[in-house]
Design a protein around this motif. Structure first.
Motif, PDB file in Angstrom:
ATOM      1  N   GLY A   1      49.008  57.894  38.931  1.00 37.24           N
ATOM      2  CA  GLY A   1      47.611  57.803  38.954  1.00 37.24           C
ATOM      3  C   GLY A   1      46.962  57.728  40.312  1.00 37.24           C
ATOM      4  O   GLY A   1      46.286  58.837  40.501  1.00 37.24           O
ATOM      5  N   PHE A   2      47.513  57.066  41.331  1.00 37.65           N
ATOM      6  CA  PHE A   2      47.078  57.240  42.602  1.00 37.65           C
ATOM      7  C   PHE A   2      45.466  57.035  42.856  1.00 37.65           C
ATOM      8  O   PHE A   2      44.857  57.426  43.644  1.00 37.65           O
ATOM      9  CB  PHE A   2      47.482  58.328  43.357  1.00 37.65           C
TER      10      PHE A   2
ATOM     11  N   GLN B   1      54.927  52.661  39.319  1.00 36.21           N
ATOM     12  CA  GLN B   1      55.369  51.613  40.434  1.00 36.21           C
ATOM     13  C   GLN B   1      56.553  50.721  40.085  1.00 36.21           C
ATOM     14  O   GLN B   1      56.983  49.950  40.724  1.00 36.21           O
ATOM     15  CB  GLN B   1      54.023  50.804  40.741  1.00 36.21           C
TER      16      GLN B   1
ATOM     17  N   HIS C   1      56.760  48.496  37.155  1.00 40.76           N
ATOM     18  CA  HIS C   1      56.336  47.020  36.825  1.00 40.76           C
ATOM     19  C   HIS C   1      57.262  46.420  35.679  1.00 40.76           C
ATOM     20  O   HIS C   1      57.626  45.323  35.719  1.00 40.76           O
ATOM     21  CB  HIS C   1      54.719  47.221  36.150  1.00 40.76           C
TER      22      HIS C   1
ATOM     23  N   THR D   1      60.075  45.111  38.334  1.00 37.22           N
ATOM     24  CA  THR D   1      59.721  43.898  39.066  1.00 37.22           C
ATOM     25  C   THR D   1      58.961  42.866  38.374  1.00 37.22           C
ATOM     26  O   THR D   1      59.468  41.600  38.826  1.00 37.22           O
ATOM     27  CB  THR D   1      58.788  44.608  40.277  1.00 37.22           C
TER      28      THR D   1
ATOM     29  N   SER E   1      48.553  44.733  41.304  1.00 39.68           N
ATOM     30  CA  SER E   1      49.124  44.160  40.416  1.00 39.68           C
ATOM     31  C   SER E   1      50.125  42.914  40.934  1.00 39.68           C
ATOM     32  O   SER E   1      50.170  42.120  40.012  1.00 39.68           O
ATOM     33  CB  SER E   1      50.092  45.250  39.977  1.00 39.68           C
ATOM     34  N   THR E   2      50.836  43.045  41.935  1.00 42.18           N
ATOM     35  CA  THR E   2      51.808  42.125  42.399  1.00 42.18           C
ATOM     36  C   THR E   2      50.884  40.781  42.891  1.00 42.18           C
ATOM     37  O   THR E   2      51.089  39.782  42.541  1.00 42.18           O
ATOM     38  CB  THR E   2      52.595  42.541  43.325  1.00 42.18           C
TER      39      THR E   2
ATOM     40  N   CYS F   1      55.106  43.234  53.655  1.00 45.11           N
ATOM     41  CA  CYS F   1      54.143  42.890  52.423  1.00 45.11           C
ATOM     42  C   CYS F   1      54.841  41.447  51.880  1.00 45.11           C
ATOM     43  O   CYS F   1      54.884  41.561  50.830  1.00 45.11           O
ATOM     44  CB  CYS F   1      54.358  44.087  51.458  1.00 45.11           C
TER      45      CYS F   1
ATOM     46  N   PRO G   1      57.810  38.543  51.124  1.00 49.67           N
ATOM     47  CA  PRO G   1      59.160  38.983  50.454  1.00 49.67           C
ATOM     48  C   PRO G   1      58.920  40.038  49.477  1.00 49.67           C
ATOM     49  O   PRO G   1      58.091  40.246  48.895  1.00 49.67           O
ATOM     50  CB  PRO G   1      59.401  37.633  49.723  1.00 49.67           C
TER      51      PRO G   1
ATOM     52  N   ILE H   1      60.063  41.817  46.242  1.00 52.50           N
ATOM     53  CA  ILE H   1      60.655  41.486  44.706  1.00 52.50           C
ATOM     54  C   ILE H   1      61.827  42.360  44.633  1.00 52.50           C
ATOM     55  O   ILE H   1      62.976  42.098  44.430  1.00 52.50           O
ATOM     56  CB  ILE H   1      59.783  41.820  43.842  1.00 52.50           C
ATOM     57  N   ASN H   2      61.731  43.665  44.738  1.00 54.76           N
ATOM     58  CA  ASN H   2      62.756  44.766  44.779  1.00 54.76           C
ATOM     59  C   ASN H   2      62.679  45.653  45.782  1.00 54.76           C
ATOM     60  O   ASN H   2      61.925  46.616  45.922  1.00 54.76           O
ATOM     61  CB  ASN H   2      62.603  45.540  43.316  1.00 54.76           C
TER      62      ASN H   2
ATOM     63  N   GLN I   1      58.006  53.266  47.060  1.00 50.82           N
ATOM     64  CA  GLN I   1      56.444  53.264  47.410  1.00 50.82           C
ATOM     65  C   GLN I   1      56.143  53.564  48.660  1.00 50.82           C
ATOM     66  O   GLN I   1      55.182  54.448  48.806  1.00 50.82           O
ATOM     67  CB  GLN I   1      55.827  51.563  47.049  1.00 50.82           C
TER      68      GLN I   1
ATOM     69  N   VAL J   1      51.682  46.448  48.076  1.00 53.93           N
ATOM     70  CA  VAL J   1      52.650  47.380  49.091  1.00 53.93           C
ATOM     71  C   VAL J   1      52.175  48.978  48.659  1.00 53.93           C
ATOM     72  O   VAL J   1      52.255  49.956  49.485  1.00 53.93           O
ATOM     73  CB  VAL J   1      54.061  47.268  49.259  1.00 53.93           C
ATOM     74  N   GLY J   2      51.491  48.712  47.606  1.00 52.80           N
ATOM     75  CA  GLY J   2      51.595  50.328  46.595  1.00 52.80           C
ATOM     76  C   GLY J   2      50.804  51.394  47.484  1.00 52.80           C
ATOM     77  O   GLY J   2      50.794  52.724  47.479  1.00 52.80           O
TER      78      GLY J   2
HETATM   79  N1  MCN Z   1      56.538  45.194  45.125  1.00 50.14           N
HETATM   80  C1  MCN Z   1      57.592  44.438  45.612  1.00 50.14           C
HETATM   81  N2  MCN Z   1      57.317  43.430  46.677  1.00 50.14           N
HETATM   82  C2  MCN Z   1      56.397  43.256  47.130  1.00 50.14           C
HETATM   83  C3  MCN Z   1      55.369  44.137  46.799  1.00 50.14           C
HETATM   84  C4  MCN Z   1      55.221  44.805  45.733  1.00 50.14           C
HETATM   85  O1  MCN Z   1      58.626  44.483  44.913  1.00 50.14           O
HETATM   86  N3  MCN Z   1      56.309  42.305  48.145  1.00 50.14           N
HETATM   87  C5  MCN Z   1      56.525  46.047  43.953  1.00 50.14           C
HETATM   88  C6  MCN Z   1      55.978  45.654  42.899  1.00 50.14           C
HETATM   89  O2  MCN Z   1      56.110  44.666  42.074  1.00 50.14           O
HETATM   90  C7  MCN Z   1      55.420  47.089  42.131  1.00 50.14           C
HETATM   91  C8  MCN Z   1      55.408  48.009  43.554  1.00 50.14           C
HETATM   92  O3  MCN Z   1      56.043  47.619  44.471  1.00 50.14           O
HETATM   93  O4  MCN Z   1      56.650  47.448  41.296  1.00 50.14           O
HETATM   94  C9  MCN Z   1      53.895  48.259  43.774  1.00 50.14           C
HETATM   95  O5  MCN Z   1      53.067  46.908  43.896  1.00 50.14           O
HETATM   96  P1  MCN Z   1      51.606  46.549  44.245  1.00 50.14           P
HETATM   97  O6  MCN Z   1      51.724  46.684  45.729  1.00 50.14           O
HETATM   98  O7  MCN Z   1      51.536  45.381  43.655  1.00 50.14           O
HETATM   99  O8  MCN Z   1      50.859  47.788  43.562  1.00 50.14           O
HETATM  100  P2  MCN Z   1      50.565  48.010  42.167  1.00 50.14           P
HETATM  101  O9  MCN Z   1      51.526  47.815  41.162  1.00 50.14           O
HETATM  102  O10 MCN Z   1      49.143  47.378  41.757  1.00 50.14           O
HETATM  103  O11 MCN Z   1      50.148  49.544  42.093  1.00 50.14           O
HETATM  104  C10 MCN Z   1      48.897  50.253  42.416  1.00 50.14           C
HETATM  105  C11 MCN Z   1      49.108  51.220  43.750  1.00 50.14           C
HETATM  106  C12 MCN Z   1      48.137  51.914  44.147  1.00 50.14           C
HETATM  107  S1  MCN Z   1      46.419  51.052  43.960  1.00 50.14           S
HETATM  108  C13 MCN Z   1      48.253  53.305  43.971  1.00 50.14           C
HETATM  109  S2  MCN Z   1      46.867  54.222  44.146  1.00 50.14           S
HETATM  110  C14 MCN Z   1      49.452  53.818  43.776  1.00 50.14           C
HETATM  111  C15 MCN Z   1      50.588  52.942  44.334  1.00 50.14           C
HETATM  112  O12 MCN Z   1      50.376  51.774  43.721  1.00 50.14           O
HETATM  113  N4  MCN Z   1      49.840  54.606  42.923  1.00 50.14           N
HETATM  114  C16 MCN Z   1      51.093  54.962  42.302  1.00 50.14           C
HETATM  115  N5  MCN Z   1      51.800  53.379  44.162  1.00 50.14           N
HETATM  116  C17 MCN Z   1      51.946  54.486  43.161  1.00 50.14           C
HETATM  117  N6  MCN Z   1      53.379  55.021  43.155  1.00 50.14           N
HETATM  118  C18 MCN Z   1      53.614  55.502  41.940  1.00 50.14           C
HETATM  119  N7  MCN Z   1      54.792  56.245  41.642  1.00 50.14           N
HETATM  120  N8  MCN Z   1      52.611  56.035  41.077  1.00 50.14           N
HETATM  121  C19 MCN Z   1      51.413  55.881  41.489  1.00 50.14           C
HETATM  122  O13 MCN Z   1      50.416  56.596  40.715  1.00 50.14           O
END
Ligand code: MCN
Ligand code: CUM
Length: 777
Positions: free
Chosen positions: A256-257, A494, A496, A499, A536-537, A652, A654, A656-657, A664, A727-728
C-alpha cells in the motif's frame, strides 16, 4: 530480547516477542494469496475507465453511442449519469471534493471521464476507444510557484466563489520569538530545496469488485484499502446507503505505502456499475493508470533558514513551504505543519507515501539545512548534531509547534550509528582521498537524524471526516485455549497476522501459532480507522494488549474459582495463574479457557467464556527516531552515485518481531535510495505526465542497494501499554537526506535537488544544478 531468553512453543516459535517467520508467508510463497484481482464471482462484469488525454480542458460533449452498441458492452456510465444519482462528486479524506467522472472539465491528465462495463476486460478496454469526447483545451498550471499568479488559470472553479488556486495556508510556531532569535544570531544559513513528486508504486495496483445484491439490498465491496471501516462509513455517507448493508472486504493487499488510503473514482464506478447492471463489477487499474492517477506524494518547494551561534548552537528554524497537491486535495494534513497548499493540473497529491503525515518532507528539510549549516561553520556534521540533539532528561518535550515527544535518547542512537560505521576511520579515508588528485571517485559520508510522530490519534486531535482515530479489538479464547483476535487495521505486507498474534502470545502465553488474526472485513472485525501513519502497532497493537489483559484478569477470577482460593492469592507467570507460595498449584490459560466454558460454578457476576473487547484511544502519538549514516562513492567523470554502505540505527521501543522490523527498515531504506537517486514524476509544460511507466519512474533494485547495516537502541514509549512505537515509515522518512547529504559531502557542493541522477550530479559538479521538475535526462 533474544530468542534464547524466550520460551519456545511446540512449533518452534517464541511465545511472545521474538524472531519468528511470518505466518502469512506460508500462503504467499505458495501462490495462495487472495488479492482483489483473484476475486471472481458468477456473472461478474468488467469495468474500464476512459481517461483524459489533457491536463486541463473543458468537456464539450461525450458521445457514448458507438460504445453502447458494442455487443459485449453492458453499460457506459458518464458524469452526466452520475449527476442524476448525485454521485458525480465525492469527498476526499481532507474535506475537499473530487470528481468521480467529469461533468464540466478535466483537471489533470488521466482524470476519469467515463466508465464502460462489459462482459470481459478486453471488450471494456476496446469500447473505451469508441467513446467520442470533444475537449476544449484550457491553459494549464503545472508549476506550483505560478499557481498563485494573477493570470493563472483557475483550476477549481467548481468550488463556489473560488478566485485563485490556493487550498490553504497554515502558520505554526511562534513567529515573533523566532524572528527575535534570527535577529540576534551570529550565523543564518538559507537554502531552497525541492522534494520531488513521487509515487508509492505498490506491486499490486488499486482495484475493486462491487456487488449490489438487489434482493437483500446488501452491497459487498472487495477492495484494495488500507482502511476498510473508514471506507464503509464513507460509502454510507456519500451514497446514502445503509451502513449495516455495506460490507467492505480488504483481502490480501500487495503493498500500500499510502497508495491505498483514499477512495478512488474507480471504486465508486464499480459500485455504480453494479447498481446499474445488477451484476458484480470488477475494476482493476493497470500500471500506467496507477502511476498517473492515484495518490501522489511530496512535490514540496521548501525554503529554509537556520540560525545559530558561531560555535554551532542552533537557535531557530524558519521555513516557508509551498506544497503542490494537484487538482484535488487528498488526505488531511496536520494543522501544525506550516505550509501553503496549492492546486495544480496534476493528479491528486498530498496523499501519502510512507510519509508519516508530512514528516518526510520536514525531516528532509531539517537534515539538509543542518548539513548546510555544518558546511558554513566548518563543523563536522556529526559533531554539530551531537551538540544540538535533545537530551534524555528533556523528555517529554514539547516542540515549538506544539507536539509532545514522548521519549528519546537521541545522542545514544547517533553514537551507535557512528560506532557501527567506524565514523572517524571513514573521515580519515576521505581526507586521504581528497589529497589524491588522481582519484576518479569522490567519497561522501552523509548523516541524518530523524524523529517521527506516528500512531495517529488521540481521537479528539485527529480524525478522517469526523471519525476519530481510535481502534477496536476483540479477542476470543476458544474452549481448547486456541484464540481468534479481530483487529480493525489492515496489513498490506507488514506482517500483522504474525506480530498481532505475538502481542497476544506475550500477554497470555498462548503460542502464536494458536492465535488466528482476523482483519480486513468490516462484517467480522470491530470498527477502527485503519493502517497508515504507522499507527497499527501504536494504536491497534495497544488495543490488542489491553484486550489480552482483560482476558488475563478474567482468567484470574476463573482460576481462583477452580482452585478454590481468592484471586489475590494468585500470581501470573507466562501462560499460567498459580497459587502464591505453592507454585505447583495452578491453572494454565488453556485449562482456564476450558473451565470458563465448562460447568464450573463461577462467582456472582462473572459471565462464562473467555472473550473480551476493547477500544483504544491513544493518549499521544509515539515518537520513534533513528540515526542513519550513508557512505557513497561518486564517479567524478559520469556523476554516477554508488551507495557503498548504509548504517541505520532505529529506535522503535521494544521490537515485537525483530525480523519483521528489520524487513520494514530494509524496505524503507530502499525507498529512500530510490527517491534520493532515481525517482521523480515529471511533467512537461502541457501537463503530460512523463512518469507513467516503470521505464520512466525507476524503482531501486538490489543493484542500487548495499547490504544494509542495522543497529538498534530501545527507548520505550511511556504511554503505550507495551512501550512500542511504530516503525513502518521510519526508514523512508530518514534515509533520503542521509543519501543526499552523502552525495553533497562527496562533491563538496552546498545543495542539489533530488533525484541525484548521474546527469544531475554531473551538472552539479559543473556548477549548473538541475531542477528536479525537469524531465530526467
Ligand atoms: N513492529 C514490531 N515492533 C515495533 C514496531 C512495529 O514488531 N516496535 C511491527 C508491527 O507489528 C508490524 C510492522 O512492524 O507488523 C509495522 O508496524 P507499524 O510501524 O505499526 O506500521 P503499520 O503496521 O501501521 O504499517 C503502516 C506503515 C505505513 S504507514 C506504510 S506507508 C508502509 C509501512 O507500514 N507500507 C508498507 N510498511 C510497509 N511494508 C510493506 N511490506 N508494505 C507496505 O505497503
Ligand atoms: Cu504516509 S503513507 Mo502510510 O501512512 O500509509
Amino acid at each position: 530480547m533474544t530468542t534464547t531468553e524466550v520460551p519456545i512453543s511446540a512449533a518452534g516459535n517464541p511465545i511472545g516477542f521474538g524472531r519468528m517467520l511470518r505466518k502469512e508467508d506460508a500462503r504467499f510463497l505458495r501462490g495462495k494469496g487472495n488479492y482483489v484481482d483473484d476475486v471472481n464471482l458468477p456473472g461478474m462484469l468488467h469495468g474500464a475507465i476512459l481517461r483524459s488525454p489533457y491536463a486541463h480542458a473543458r468537456i464539450i460533449s461525450v458521445d457514448t453511442s458507438a460504445a453502447e452498441a458494442h455487443p459485449k458492452v453492458k453499460a457506459v456510465i458518464t458524469g452526466k449519469i452520475l449527476e442524476t444519482l448525485k454521485l458525480a462528486w465525492m469527498p476526499t479524506l481532507s474535506m475537499d471534493v473530487q470528481s468521480v467522472l467529469c461533468t464540466d472539465k478535466v483537471r489533470f491528465q488521466g482524470q476519469e471521464v467515463a466508465f464502460v462495463v462489459a462482459e470481459d476486460h478486453y471488450s471494456a478496454r476496446d469500447a473505451l476507444e469508441l467513446i467520442e469526447v470533444e475537449y476544449e483545451p484550457l491553459p494549464v498550471v503545472i508549476d506550483a510557484r505560478k499557481a498563485l499568479d494573477a493570470d493563472a488559470a483557475i483550476i477549481r472553479d467548481d468550488l463556489e466563489g473560488r478566485t485563485d488556486n490556493k487550498i490553504y495556508d497554515w502558520e505554526a510556531g511562534n513567529k515573533e520569538a523566532c524572528d527575535a532569535v534570527f535577529a540576534k544570531a551570529d550565523v543564518v544559513v538559507t537554502q531552497d530545496m525541492v522534494y520531488p513528486r513521487s509515487h508509492p508504486a505498490p506491486m499490486e495496483t488499486c482495484g475493486s469488485v462491487a456487488y449490489m445484491d438487489k434482493v437483500t439490498g446488501k452491497l459487498t465491496i472487495w477492495t484494495t484499502t488500507q482502511a476498510p471501516h473508514a471506507h464503509r462509513t464513507l460509502y454510507a455517507l456519500v451514497a446514502g446507503l445503509p451502513e449495516q448493508k455495506i460490507q467492505v472486504i480488504s483481502p490480501d493487499i500487495g503493498g500500500g505505502f499510502g497508495n491505498k488510503v483514499g477512495i478512488y473514482p474507480g471504486y465508486v464506478c464499480s459500485v455504480v456499475g453494479s447498481i446499474v447492471t445488477g451484476a458484480p463489477v470488477k475494476w482493476v487499474e493497470d500500471r500506467s493508470e496507477n502511476l498517473m492517477s492515484t495518490s501522489f506524494a511530496r512535490d514540496y518547494h521548501m525554503h529554509g533558514e537556520i540560525a545559530a551561534t558561531r560555535d554551532g548552537k542552533i537557535l531557530g528554524l524558519r521555513v516557508d513551504v509551498l506544497a503542490d497537491h494537484g487538482a484535488f486535495n487528498g488526505v488531511a494534513q496536520p494543522t501544525k505543519f506550516p505550509a501553503g497548499f496549492v492546486y495544480t493540473n496534476k493528479a491528486p497529491g498530498g496523499v501519502a507515501y510512507a510519509c508519516s503525515f508530512r514528516i518526510t518532507e520536514a525531516v528532509y528539510l531539517v537534515e539538509r539545512i543542518v548539513d548546510c549549516l555544518a558546511d558554513e561553520l566548518k563543523i563536522d556534521p556529526a559533531e554539530l548534531r551531537l551538540k544540538n540533539l535533545l537530551r534524555p532528561e528533556q523528555f517529554p518535550y514539547t516542540t515549538p509547534t506544539g507536539w509532545e515527544y514522548d521519549s528519546g535518547e537521541y545522542p545514544r542512537a547517533l553514537r551507535e550509528a557512528m560506532r557501527i560505521a567506524g565514523y572517524d576511520d571513514l573521515r580519515r579515508e576521505q581526507a586521504a582521498q581528497r589529497g589524491d588528485s588522481n582519484a576518479k571517485t569522490a567519497m561522501g559520508i552523509g548523516i541524518s537524524f530523524f524523529t517521527e510522530g506516528v500512531g495517529a490519534g488521540p481521537r479528539k486531535h485527529m480524525d478522517i471526516l469526523g471519525l476519530g482515530m481510535a481502534d477496536g479489538c476483540e479477542l476470543r479464547i476458544h474452549p481448547t485455549g486456541k484464540a481468534q483476535l479481530r483487529i480493525s487495521v489492515q496489513t498490506q505486507g507488514q506482517g500483522h497476522e504474525t506480530t498481532f498474534a505475538q502481542i497476544v502470545s506475550q500477554e497470555l502465553g498462548i503460542p502464536p501459532e494458536d492465535i488466528e488474526v482476523i482483519h480486513g472485513d468490516t462484517d467480522n472485525t470491530p470498527f477502527g480507522l485503519g493502517t497508515y501513519g504507522s499507527r497499527s502497532t501504536p494504536v491497534s497493537g495497544a488495543a490488542a494488549a489491553v484486550v489480552a489483559r482483560r482476558i488475563k484478569d478474567k482468567a484470574r477470577i476463573i482460576a481462583a474459582a477452580a482452585l478454590e482460593c481468592a484471586p489475590d492469592d494468585l500470581a501470573w507467570e507466562q501462560g499460567r495463574w498459580y497459587v502464591k507460595g505453592d507454585p505447583e498449584k495452578g491453572k494454565t490459560i488453556q485449562e482456564i479457557a476450558f473451565a470458563s466454558h465448562g460447568n464450573l460454578e463461577l462467582p456472582e457476576g462473572v459471565e462464562g467464556h473467555l472473550d473480551a473487547t476493547a477500544v483504544y484511544n491513544p493518549p499521544n502519538l509515539t515518537y520513534p527516531f533513528g540515526a542513519y549514516i550513508c557512505v557513497v562513492d561518486v564517479d567524478k567523470g559520469t556523476g554516477e552515485v554508488k551507495v557503498r554502505r548504509f548504517i541505520a540505527v532505529d529506535d522503535c521501543g521494544p521490537r515485537i518481531n525483530p525480523m519483521i522490523v528489520e524487513g520494514q527498515i530494509h524496505g524503507g531504506l530502499a525507498d529512500g535510495v530510490g527517491m534520493a537517486l532515481m525517482q521523480v514524476i515529471a511533467f512537461d509544460e502541457s501537463g503530460n505526465n512523463l512518469g507513467g511507466s516503470f521505464m520512466d519512474y525507476l524503482l531501486p533494485t538490489s543493484m542500487e542497494c548495499p547490504s544494509w547495516e542495522l543497529g538498534e537502541t530501545v527507548t520505550p514509549s511511556p504511554h503505550h501499554p507495551l512501550g512500542v512505537k511504530g516503525v513502518g515509515e521510519s526508514a523512508t522518512v530518514g534515509s533520503p537526506p542521509a543519501v543526499v547529504n552523502a552525495v553533497m559531502d562527496a562533491i563538496q557542493i552546498r545543495h542539489a535537488d533530488m533525484p541525484l541522477t548521474p546527469a544531475a550530479v554531473w551538472r552539479a559538479i559543473q556548477g549548473h544544478p538541475m531542477r528536479p521538475d525537469m524531465a530526467i535526462e
